[in-house]
Design a protein around this motif. Structure first.
Motif, PDB file in Angstrom:
ATOM      1  N   ARG A  64       0.804  -1.224   0.000  1.00  0.00           N
ATOM      2  CA  ARG A  64       0.000   0.000   0.000  1.00  0.00           C
ATOM      3  C   ARG A  64       0.839   1.276   0.000  1.00  0.00           C
ATOM      4  O   ARG A  64       0.322   2.366  -0.202  1.00  0.00           O
ATOM      5  CB  ARG A  64      -0.916   0.005   1.225  1.00  0.00           C
ATOM      6  CG  ARG A  64      -2.102  -0.944   1.092  1.00  0.00           C
ATOM      7  CD  ARG A  64      -2.899  -0.999   2.366  1.00  0.00           C
ATOM      8  NE  ARG A  64      -4.132  -1.786   2.185  1.00  0.00           N
ATOM      9  CZ  ARG A  64      -4.822  -2.317   3.171  1.00  0.00           C
ATOM     10  NH1 ARG A  64      -4.405  -2.172   4.432  1.00  0.00           N
ATOM     11  NH2 ARG A  64      -5.921  -3.006   2.938  1.00  0.00           N
ATOM     12  N   SER A 121      -7.846  -5.415  -4.807  1.00  0.00           N
ATOM     13  CA  SER A 121      -6.988  -4.247  -4.974  1.00  0.00           C
ATOM     14  C   SER A 121      -5.557  -4.559  -4.554  1.00  0.00           C
ATOM     15  O   SER A 121      -4.597  -4.130  -5.211  1.00  0.00           O
ATOM     16  CB  SER A 121      -7.543  -3.071  -4.168  1.00  0.00           C
ATOM     17  OG  SER A 121      -7.582  -3.376  -2.781  1.00  0.00           O
ATOM     18  N   LYS A 148      -3.847  -6.765  -7.137  1.00  0.00           N
ATOM     19  CA  LYS A 148      -3.384  -5.966  -8.269  1.00  0.00           C
ATOM     20  C   LYS A 148      -2.079  -5.262  -7.931  1.00  0.00           C
ATOM     21  O   LYS A 148      -1.147  -5.215  -8.745  1.00  0.00           O
ATOM     22  CB  LYS A 148      -4.463  -4.956  -8.658  1.00  0.00           C
ATOM     23  CG  LYS A 148      -4.120  -4.130  -9.888  1.00  0.00           C
ATOM     24  CD  LYS A 148      -5.271  -3.201 -10.260  1.00  0.00           C
ATOM     25  CE  LYS A 148      -4.930  -2.370 -11.498  1.00  0.00           C
ATOM     26  NZ  LYS A 148      -6.053  -1.459 -11.859  1.00  0.00           N
TER      27      LYS A 148
END
Length: 433
Positions: A187, A229, A232
């Motif tokens: 992240r 997410s 990915k």
């Protein structure tokens, strides 16, 4: 296929080298069926396991269509066969061709070497011309608070690397296990960039030709890959790393630094992939940024279900599932995993198992002088023995025949092989490469 649960690559691999008891899994059969002196029960259960495998037809296809192996010294001596004897194993295992520069398997060969099994260092030097890639298991990339640290430089043996480069042209790509907190890394663009910078700097400082990265199974174990997410972002990180390495030239040969990415076999019971599985779409997504995929086609069986380490039917179906329909052109980037270690299973009630090296195997063969049994359904030899406490054991360890069959399988796909790990094998295995 037998259902498996994902676990971290580091855990799986250390189990293979430390000869420790495997992590227990839910029993797939009653261990009492293996007890006693009659081995027919053991054979029957093994047969049932693989009859239900949808890959049997693939095995038959393989037998018909694969080209024959070029003659090696082991082939010339008539040792690559189903009806091998314990006497031949004990007598011939250390005899190898004097010509170590001749390759019989001409596709890429990646060999792992571990610091805790030092025989691999000498074997890598001795048989260096047989390998295209050598991966010493040296590094871990970890979180340290909010920072990232690359641990393992103390393992780096530059003198050994120099000797290797005098003996052959194998590229040296140390293995790096990505132990950093997955969600924090993925992240944060800052952390991703820092991780890549650390890896490239290490390659420049030590003079590596690239790296082998392990992260997928760790991400799966942490549930990262179930989040679309994050999944990915995981793929984007691997792509970014590969592209960044390609922008840097090796100090040794001026070629772009390489990235080999470690992937596990699908863990599903059918051809329907699970969210955490690395599948054909992932292979296509990363193919331009990754130079090779080290496919861990081993550790199929467990202490609660003794059996082959890598049944050839399963290896075939795994590759087929991974490359997808019409995707055979991508198979040339796969390093099909071949184990040079084995397992000694206790098949009495309570089970248990230990990983064994070639030295352990020869000791067992010499002590018990067993009859070697070949099972065509999974193309592996095994033998059974009873210990001093009258517990029955089943031992699965590679033989020349089982390795030759897996080389044929890889060759039929145009794929390379990856060996975990060479320090655990027998000398004459290298004649086949």
């Amino acid at each position: 296929m037998t259902k498996k649960q994902p676990k971290s690559d580091a855990t799986r691999r250390r189990n293979r080298v430390d000869s420790s008891t495997r992590q227990p899994k839910p029993p797939k059969s009653d261990p009492n069926n293996f007890h006693g002196s009659n081995n027919h029960h053991f054979l029957a259960i093994i047969a049932v396991v693989f009859v239900v495998s949808s890959a049997i037809s693939a095995f038959l296809y393989r037998r018909i269509n694969h080209p024959s192996l070029p003659p090696s010294f082991a082939h010339q001596r008539g040792l690559v066969k189903e009806d091998v004897t314990f006497q031949e194993i004990l007598t011939e295992n250390s005899r190898v061709s004097e010509n170590v520069t001749q390759r019989h398997f001409t596709n890429p060969v990646l060999a792992y070497i571990t610091p805790w099994n030092s025989a691999g260092y000498d074997l890598a030097k001795r048989f260096c011309p047989k390998f295209t890639h050598l991966s010493p298991v040296w590094y871990d990339l970890k979180s340290q608070g909010t920072k990232l640290v690359l641990e393992g430089r103390h393992n780096a043996d530059t003198g050994w690397m120099s000797e290797l480069r005098l003996r052959g042209n194998a590229q040296i790509l140390p293995r790096v296990v990505l132990e950093a907190v997955p969600k924090d890394l993925l992240r944060s663009k800052k952390q991703r960039d820092k991780a890549i910078d650390l890896l490239i700097t290490e390659c420049k400082d030590i003079g590596y030709d690239g790296i082998v990265l392990e992260s997928w199974s760790r991400w799966a174990a942490h549930g990262v890959l179930h989040d679309a997410s994050l999944r990915k972002l995981a793929l984007q990180f691997v792509k970014q790393l590969g592209d960044s390495l390609h922008n840097v030239r090796s100090q040794r040969n001026g070629q772009p630094l390489q990235l080999v990415y470690v992937i596990g076999p699908p863990y599903s019971e059918s051809e329907k992939l699970q969210a955490h599985d690395f599948g054909p779409e992932d292979l296509r997504t990363l193919s331009d940024s990754v130079d090779g995929f080290s496919l861990m086609t081993y550790d199929y069986s467990s202490s609660y279900s003794p059996g082959p380490n890598a049944p050839l039917t399963w290896v075939h179906s795994t590759i087929k599932l991974l490359v997808g329909e019409g995707g055979k052109s991508l198979a040339n980037k796969i390093f099909v995993g071949i184990n040079f270690y084995g397992n000694d299973y206790v098949v009495a009630e309570g089970g248990g198992a230990r990983a064994i090296t070639g030295r352990d195997y020869l000791s067992l063969v010499d002590q018990y002088k067993p009859t070697m049994r070949w099972q065509k359904d999974f193309a592996e030899h095994f033998f059974v023995y009873s210990d001093d406490q009258h517990h029955e054991h089943a031992v699965f360890y590679p033989t020349l025949m089982s390795i030759a069959e897996r080389l044929k399988e890889a060759r039929s796909w145009g794929a390379g092989i990856s060996i975990w790990e060479i320090g655990q094998g027998l000398d004459y295995f290298f004649d086949l490469l």
